[in-house]
Scaffold this active site. Structure first.
Site, PDB file in Angstrom:
ATOM      1  N   ARG A   1     -37.101 -35.131  30.474  1.00 40.38           N
ATOM      2  CA  ARG A   1     -36.627 -34.078  31.376  1.00 40.38           C
ATOM      3  C   ARG A   1     -35.203 -33.649  31.008  1.00 40.38           C
ATOM      4  O   ARG A   1     -34.992 -32.577  30.453  1.00 40.38           O
ATOM      5  CB  ARG A   1     -36.678 -34.577  32.834  1.00 40.38           C
ATOM      6  CG  ARG A   1     -36.604 -33.463  33.899  1.00 40.38           C
ATOM      7  CD  ARG A   1     -35.230 -32.894  34.130  1.00 40.38           C
ATOM      8  NE  ARG A   1     -34.244 -33.863  34.595  1.00 40.38           N
ATOM      9  CZ  ARG A   1     -32.980 -33.558  34.814  1.00 40.38           C
ATOM     10  NH1 ARG A   1     -32.531 -32.324  34.613  1.00 40.38           N
ATOM     11  NH2 ARG A   1     -32.122 -34.484  35.212  1.00 40.38           N
ATOM     12  N   ASP A   2     -34.242 -34.489  31.260  1.00 38.24           N
ATOM     13  CA  ASP A   2     -32.846 -34.127  31.017  1.00 38.24           C
ATOM     14  C   ASP A   2     -32.593 -33.910  29.529  1.00 38.24           C
ATOM     15  O   ASP A   2     -31.780 -33.074  29.137  1.00 38.24           O
ATOM     16  CB  ASP A   2     -31.940 -35.226  31.565  1.00 38.24           C
ATOM     17  CG  ASP A   2     -30.490 -34.789  31.716  1.00 38.24           C
ATOM     18  OD1 ASP A   2     -30.203 -33.602  31.507  1.00 38.24           O
ATOM     19  OD2 ASP A   2     -29.649 -35.636  32.044  1.00 38.24           O
TER      20      ASP A   2
ATOM     21  N   HIS B   1     -25.127 -42.814  35.124  1.00 34.67           N
ATOM     22  CA  HIS B   1     -25.630 -41.779  34.207  1.00 34.67           C
ATOM     23  C   HIS B   1     -24.437 -41.224  33.425  1.00 34.67           C
ATOM     24  O   HIS B   1     -23.612 -40.499  33.976  1.00 34.67           O
ATOM     25  CB  HIS B   1     -26.307 -40.678  35.023  1.00 34.67           C
ATOM     26  CG  HIS B   1     -26.896 -39.570  34.205  1.00 34.67           C
ATOM     27  ND1 HIS B   1     -28.252 -39.290  34.219  1.00 34.67           N
ATOM     28  CD2 HIS B   1     -26.342 -38.659  33.370  1.00 34.67           C
ATOM     29  CE1 HIS B   1     -28.490 -38.252  33.433  1.00 34.67           C
ATOM     30  NE2 HIS B   1     -27.337 -37.854  32.908  1.00 34.67           N
TER      31      HIS B   1
ATOM     32  N   HIS C   1     -22.787 -39.253  29.986  1.00 31.66           N
ATOM     33  CA  HIS C   1     -22.880 -38.427  28.786  1.00 31.66           C
ATOM     34  C   HIS C   1     -21.843 -38.931  27.790  1.00 31.66           C
ATOM     35  O   HIS C   1     -20.840 -39.534  28.166  1.00 31.66           O
ATOM     36  CB  HIS C   1     -22.647 -36.956  29.127  1.00 31.66           C
ATOM     37  CG  HIS C   1     -23.816 -36.323  29.814  1.00 31.66           C
ATOM     38  ND1 HIS C   1     -24.530 -35.285  29.284  1.00 31.66           N
ATOM     39  CD2 HIS C   1     -24.416 -36.610  31.000  1.00 31.66           C
ATOM     40  CE1 HIS C   1     -25.515 -34.939  30.105  1.00 31.66           C
ATOM     41  NE2 HIS C   1     -25.456 -35.730  31.153  1.00 31.66           N
TER      42      HIS C   1
ATOM     43  N   CYS D   1     -26.289 -30.668  30.124  1.00 35.31           N
ATOM     44  CA  CYS D   1     -26.574 -29.790  31.256  1.00 35.31           C
ATOM     45  C   CYS D   1     -26.284 -28.334  30.895  1.00 35.31           C
ATOM     46  O   CYS D   1     -25.179 -28.012  30.460  1.00 35.31           O
ATOM     47  CB  CYS D   1     -25.720 -30.201  32.468  1.00 35.31           C
ATOM     48  SG  CYS D   1     -25.997 -29.152  33.909  1.00 35.31           S
TER      49      CYS D   1
ATOM     50  N   ASN E   1     -26.812 -36.891  26.507  1.00 32.81           N
ATOM     51  CA  ASN E   1     -26.759 -38.141  27.250  1.00 32.81           C
ATOM     52  C   ASN E   1     -26.504 -39.295  26.286  1.00 32.81           C
ATOM     53  O   ASN E   1     -26.738 -39.189  25.081  1.00 32.81           O
ATOM     54  CB  ASN E   1     -28.099 -38.374  27.951  1.00 32.81           C
ATOM     55  CG  ASN E   1     -28.406 -37.327  28.982  1.00 32.81           C
ATOM     56  OD1 ASN E   1     -27.858 -37.336  30.066  1.00 32.81           O
ATOM     57  ND2 ASN E   1     -29.302 -36.404  28.654  1.00 32.81           N
TER      58      ASN E   1
END
Length: 299
Positions: free
Chosen positions: A16-17, A206, A208, A239, A248
């Site tokens: 997804r991300d 989370h 990056h 993002c 990420n």
């Protein structure tokens, strides 16, 4: 004293991300092959897709097909930004939902055209209803450390937002360094406060890797008591609404680091690299993360 847990859980966000901002549309069958390979590597918690408007995120237009085509194994999250997304996800038999909001008003406005408070007002009845139905709810907190538009975010603002979600009964908080500006001290300080205040809630970090501090930030979060980490195979992602946010932190680099520190994840590193190999031809940029590069040179 340098104290670490015996085990940690990786929540794989690559499908997804990792893919949401990919310029080249990835076919559904290739996404499903990627997901299956990640599961074979031992990953049992994963962000599969998001139920968002294809107008804004075309890569996620096949959300229903992804949920239907994925083997039911472990906890599988889908991101849902609003009531329509939640309703569609539930109709698709999704069992674990993620909602999201940015601590920063400016980021939130550019992301979903609402202030942070407007987002929270809209989410509250939806989350309360989901919890009545027994659905696992994950709250994703964006710009928890820094915002690309507003700069540093006060820790008190992030904690207050988390507290509101906890009051609603969410099961997990995923707290994000959305643009990769946090340093290890900031990571330890914020997550130590969160772990102390919300000992009964699952907390995930989370990160990056914009400034190459994600691994150090993970170690700091581990020392603060966090044992759950979002990561993206191949370091894919970024993002679309956060200028300057690179990928990420790479799952394979996190797993390698944790295993070398005797923190077990249950993930097979070689099979994880095989999974990355299945998706690499379908993304725009080559994967150049540390462990994957070693894997390719060795094989």
């Amino acid at each position: 004293m340098f104290s670490l847990p015996k085990n940690a859980t990786i929540i794989e966000v690559g499908p997804r991300d990792g893919l949401q901002n990919e310029g080249k549309l990835v076919k559904t069958k290739d996404k499903l092959q990627f997901i299956d390979a990640l599961q074979q590597a031992g990953i049992h918690e994963m962000e599969l897709t998001s139920f968002v408007s294809p107008k804004w995120v075309p890569q996620m237009a096949d959300a229903k097909e992804i949920v239907a085509g994925t083997k039911k194994m472990g906890r599988q999250f889908v991101l849902t930004p609003n009531k329509l997304g939640i309703d569609t996800a539930l109709e698709s038999d999704a069992q674990s939902l993620a909602v999201f909001v940015g601590v920063s008003d400016t980021f939130n406005k550019k992301n979903i055209n609402k202030t942070t408070q407007e987002s929270m007002d809209a989410l509250k009845p939806l989350v309360l209803e989901l919890k009545k139905q027994g659905i696992f709810v994950r709250a994703c907190i964006s710009t928890a450390f820094y915002c690309p538009f507003e700069g540093a975010i006060a820790p008190e603002a992030t904690i207050a937002l988390c507290r509101e979600f906890v009051d609603w009964g969410v099961d997990e908080l995923s707290v994000a360094d959305t643009i990769g500006m946090a340093n290890p001290k900031e990571s330890y300080d914020l997550f130590n406060q969160l772990v102390q205040e919300f000992p009964e809630i699952l907390i995930a970090a989370h990160f990056h890797d914009t400034r190459r501090m994600a691994l150090a930030n993970i170690v700091s979060a581990l020392q603060a008591g966090v044992t759950r980490f979002d990561a993206s195979a191949g370091g894919l992602g970024g993002c679309p609404f956060a200028p300057g946010a690179t990928g990420n932190v790479a799952t394979e680099d996190v797993v390698n680091m944790l295993h070398r520190m005797n923190v077990q994840t249950g993930i097979d590193l070689d099979l994880l690299c095989v999974a990355i190999k299945t998706i690499e031809p379908h993304v725009t940029n080559p994967v150049t993360t540390g462990m994957y590069t070693l894997y390719k040179n060795r094989s």
